[in-house]
Structure formats: C-alpha cells, structure tokens
Design a protein around this motif. Structure first.
Motif, PDB file in Angstrom:
ATOM      1  N   SER A   1      38.964  34.228  31.351  1.00  0.00           N
ATOM      2  CA  SER A   1      37.846  34.721  32.166  1.00  0.00           C
ATOM      3  C   SER A   1      37.773  36.242  32.142  1.00  0.00           C
ATOM      4  O   SER A   1      36.682  36.822  32.141  1.00  0.00           O
ATOM      5  CB  SER A   1      37.989  34.226  33.606  1.00  0.00           C
ATOM      6  OG  SER A   1      39.190  34.710  34.196  1.00  0.00           O
ATOM      7  N   ARG A   2      38.921  36.909  32.095  1.00  0.00           N
ATOM      8  CA  ARG A   2      38.928  38.368  32.050  1.00  0.00           C
ATOM      9  C   ARG A   2      38.540  38.870  30.661  1.00  0.00           C
ATOM     10  O   ARG A   2      37.860  39.885  30.512  1.00  0.00           O
ATOM     11  CB  ARG A   2      40.305  38.894  32.440  1.00  0.00           C
ATOM     12  CG  ARG A   2      40.391  40.413  32.553  1.00  0.00           C
ATOM     13  CD  ARG A   2      41.715  40.835  33.156  1.00  0.00           C
ATOM     14  NE  ARG A   2      41.878  40.288  34.504  1.00  0.00           N
ATOM     15  CZ  ARG A   2      43.028  40.289  35.172  1.00  0.00           C
ATOM     16  NH1 ARG A   2      44.118  40.784  34.613  1.00  0.00           N
ATOM     17  NH2 ARG A   2      43.088  39.786  36.394  1.00  0.00           N
ATOM     18  N   LEU A   3      38.944  38.133  29.631  1.00  0.00           N
ATOM     19  CA  LEU A   3      38.629  38.548  28.263  1.00  0.00           C
ATOM     20  C   LEU A   3      37.133  38.487  27.977  1.00  0.00           C
ATOM     21  O   LEU A   3      36.626  39.248  27.152  1.00  0.00           O
ATOM     22  CB  LEU A   3      39.381  37.663  27.258  1.00  0.00           C
ATOM     23  CG  LEU A   3      40.912  37.757  27.276  1.00  0.00           C
ATOM     24  CD1 LEU A   3      41.503  36.804  26.246  1.00  0.00           C
ATOM     25  CD2 LEU A   3      41.368  39.182  27.008  1.00  0.00           C
TER      26      LEU A   3
ATOM     27  N   GLY B   1      35.152  38.977  33.046  1.00  0.00           N
ATOM     28  CA  GLY B   1      35.787  39.065  34.355  1.00  0.00           C
ATOM     29  C   GLY B   1      34.877  39.577  35.445  1.00  0.00           C
ATOM     30  O   GLY B   1      35.305  40.316  36.336  1.00  0.00           O
ATOM     31  N   TYR B   2      33.598  39.194  35.402  1.00  0.00           N
ATOM     32  CA  TYR B   2      32.635  39.704  36.379  1.00  0.00           C
ATOM     33  C   TYR B   2      32.992  39.300  37.801  1.00  0.00           C
ATOM     34  O   TYR B   2      32.816  40.064  38.736  1.00  0.00           O
ATOM     35  CB  TYR B   2      31.235  39.199  36.015  1.00  0.00           C
ATOM     36  CG  TYR B   2      30.164  39.594  36.998  1.00  0.00           C
ATOM     37  CD1 TYR B   2      29.730  40.913  37.085  1.00  0.00           C
ATOM     38  CD2 TYR B   2      29.590  38.652  37.841  1.00  0.00           C
ATOM     39  CE1 TYR B   2      28.749  41.279  37.987  1.00  0.00           C
ATOM     40  CE2 TYR B   2      28.607  39.008  38.751  1.00  0.00           C
ATOM     41  CZ  TYR B   2      28.187  40.323  38.819  1.00  0.00           C
ATOM     42  OH  TYR B   2      27.221  40.679  39.714  1.00  0.00           O
ATOM     43  N   ARG B   3      33.515  38.092  37.977  1.00  0.00           N
ATOM     44  CA  ARG B   3      33.864  37.628  39.324  1.00  0.00           C
ATOM     45  C   ARG B   3      35.168  36.844  39.261  1.00  0.00           C
ATOM     46  O   ARG B   3      35.551  36.325  38.207  1.00  0.00           O
ATOM     47  CB  ARG B   3      32.751  36.741  39.889  1.00  0.00           C
ATOM     48  CG  ARG B   3      32.383  35.561  39.006  1.00  0.00           C
ATOM     49  CD  ARG B   3      31.420  34.609  39.707  1.00  0.00           C
ATOM     50  NE  ARG B   3      30.140  35.211  39.982  1.00  0.00           N
ATOM     51  CZ  ARG B   3      29.096  35.155  39.157  1.00  0.00           C
ATOM     52  NH1 ARG B   3      29.214  34.534  37.995  1.00  0.00           N
ATOM     53  NH2 ARG B   3      27.948  35.703  39.478  1.00  0.00           N
ATOM     54  N   ASP B   4      35.855  36.767  40.395  1.00  0.00           N
ATOM     55  CA  ASP B   4      37.090  35.995  40.445  1.00  0.00           C
ATOM     56  C   ASP B   4      36.888  34.649  41.126  1.00  0.00           C
ATOM     57  O   ASP B   4      37.817  33.855  41.243  1.00  0.00           O
ATOM     58  CB  ASP B   4      38.206  36.774  41.150  1.00  0.00           C
ATOM     59  CG  ASP B   4      37.809  37.219  42.554  1.00  0.00           C
ATOM     60  OD1 ASP B   4      36.756  36.766  43.051  1.00  0.00           O
ATOM     61  OD2 ASP B   4      38.555  38.021  43.144  1.00  0.00           O
ATOM     62  N   ARG B   5      35.662  34.396  41.587  1.00  0.00           N
ATOM     63  CA  ARG B   5      35.307  33.100  42.155  1.00  0.00           C
ATOM     64  C   ARG B   5      33.923  32.719  41.636  1.00  0.00           C
ATOM     65  O   ARG B   5      33.083  33.587  41.403  1.00  0.00           O
ATOM     66  CB  ARG B   5      35.284  33.143  43.687  1.00  0.00           C
ATOM     67  CG  ARG B   5      36.646  33.376  44.320  1.00  0.00           C
ATOM     68  CD  ARG B   5      36.513  33.606  45.820  1.00  0.00           C
ATOM     69  NE  ARG B   5      35.919  32.453  46.496  1.00  0.00           N
ATOM     70  CZ  ARG B   5      36.617  31.432  46.973  1.00  0.00           C
ATOM     71  NH1 ARG B   5      37.928  31.417  46.843  1.00  0.00           N
ATOM     72  NH2 ARG B   5      36.024  30.426  47.585  1.00  0.00           N
ATOM     73  N   ALA B   6      33.692  31.427  41.458  1.00  0.00           N
ATOM     74  CA  ALA B   6      32.397  30.966  40.968  1.00  0.00           C
ATOM     75  C   ALA B   6      32.002  29.698  41.708  1.00  0.00           C
ATOM     76  O   ALA B   6      32.849  28.824  41.949  1.00  0.00           O
ATOM     77  CB  ALA B   6      32.448  30.697  39.467  1.00  0.00           C
ATOM     78  N   PRO B   7      30.740  29.586  42.117  1.00  0.00           N
ATOM     79  CA  PRO B   7      30.301  28.364  42.798  1.00  0.00           C
ATOM     80  C   PRO B   7      30.290  27.184  41.834  1.00  0.00           C
ATOM     81  O   PRO B   7      30.068  27.351  40.634  1.00  0.00           O
ATOM     82  CB  PRO B   7      28.885  28.721  43.267  1.00  0.00           C
ATOM     83  CG  PRO B   7      28.425  29.763  42.293  1.00  0.00           C
ATOM     84  CD  PRO B   7      29.650  30.561  41.952  1.00  0.00           C
TER      85      PRO B   7
END
Length: 203
Positions: free
Chosen positions: A122-124, A127-133
C-alpha cells in the motif's frame, strides 16, 4: 534480483460464505488459481486469481504461459514486466482470461517488491491513506430468497458494514424485475439503511 521460478496450482475451497451463513450447497467448491514466483535471491511472492466454472484450467494455463515470460525479469519493476506481458499478448487483451492471468502475476511481483524493500505494498503504490472504507460484496446474491436477505442484511450491519452490495435480476432463475425493488426495500427495512440501485455489466 531476477525471477527464477514460477509455479501455479488450482486451489479448491468449500463454497461457504465468509460473511454470513449462506444457503447450503452440499459438496460445492470454489476454484482459485494461485501462483508463486521465486527469485534467485530466495524472495518469493504469491498471487491469486479467479474465474470459476469449467474455464479454471484454461486460466491456469494462461498464468503458466505468462509466468514463463517473466523468467529472468526484474521483479522490482512490476510495471515493466506487466507491459512486456501486454505486448506479448497482442490482441488478446485487455480484458478476459488474459487480464485475470496477468493480475495473479502482478500481485505476486508486488508481493516480492514489498518483501524485498521491507515496505507494505500500500505504501509502495502511494500510501495515500492508512484506512479505507469497505462494503460487503458476495453475501446478498440474486438467487437468495427474500427471507434470507432479511436475516443476512442485519448480520452484515452488526459486523460493522455501512454499505452492502446485492444482486437483482439478470438470471433466468432470478425473481422477475418487479421483485427487484421488493428485495432492495426488504434489505433496507431490516437494516435501517437507505437503498440505492444502479446497473452494472459485471456481477
């Protein structure tokens, strides 16, 4: 680091419902195609794809064919490898079995890159957010009767889902279109949520 080995297999799992207790289907299974890509440095990555039905074997063959083309490639450049595979496919893509096979290879390559760099994928990729709905998909299928929807909807809400997807119509065994709005209304009433409908060419 180079791709050294590619192995695929068909994985059969019980066709149960991971979200809610579905309607019983004795001996029913779901078939997935998994691929493991190993590098000459010993780092491996795993990918998965799904088609279902009698074409699962054909999907595995497509994964194997694309996997052969990744041998010797740099797994830390997944976009470049994917571009090579698209060129090799010619008029076979995008879409269809080619894209399903490519997705398994792509997932495995990103898995390798994340492990090699010690970073979550996700960071690669930003990494826009650390949680996703999330929303519940696959639990409220079109073949289920209204009584089942009344039980499944509240259970999904109880698990924390604020949105859920249901299928309406589009199959010979499905309820007639006049019942589609009734199904949506029934789920809405039993979950105290609003119900919006839209059309899709997919599932």
């Amino acid at each position: 680091m180079k791709v050294a080995k590619v192995r695929s297999r068909i994985l059969r799992t019980p066709a149960d419902n991971p979200l809610v207790v579905g309607l019983p289907k004795p001996a029913a299974t779901r078939e997935f195609v998994t691929v493991e890509i190993e590098t000459d440095d010993g780092v491996d990555g795993i990918g998965i794809t799904f088609f279902g039905g009698p074409l699962t074997g054909a999907l595995k063959q497509a994964v194997d064919a694309l996997g052969e083309l990744t041998l010797g490639e740099d797994p830390l450049r997944p976009e470049a490898v994917a571009a090579k595979l698209r060129r090799a496919a010619g008029g076979a893509g995008p879409g269809g079995v080619f894209t399903l096979a490519l997705s398994a290879i792509d997932i495995a390559l990103w898995d390798i890159k994340g492990k090699a760099l010690g970073q979550p994928v996700s960071r690669l990729v930003g990494g826009y957010r650390d949680r996703a709905p999330t929303y519940a998909s696959g639990a409220l299928l079109r073949q289920h009767p209204l009584g089942y929807l009344e039980e499944a909807g509240p259970r999904l809400v109880g698990m924390g889902f604020r949105q859920m997807k249901t299928q309406l119509g589009a199959e010979p065994t499905a309820a007639p279109p006049s019942n589609a709005s009734a199904s949506c209304a029934r789920v809405s009433a039993t979950t105290s949520t609003s119900c919006a409908t839209s059309t899709s060419s997919g599932a």
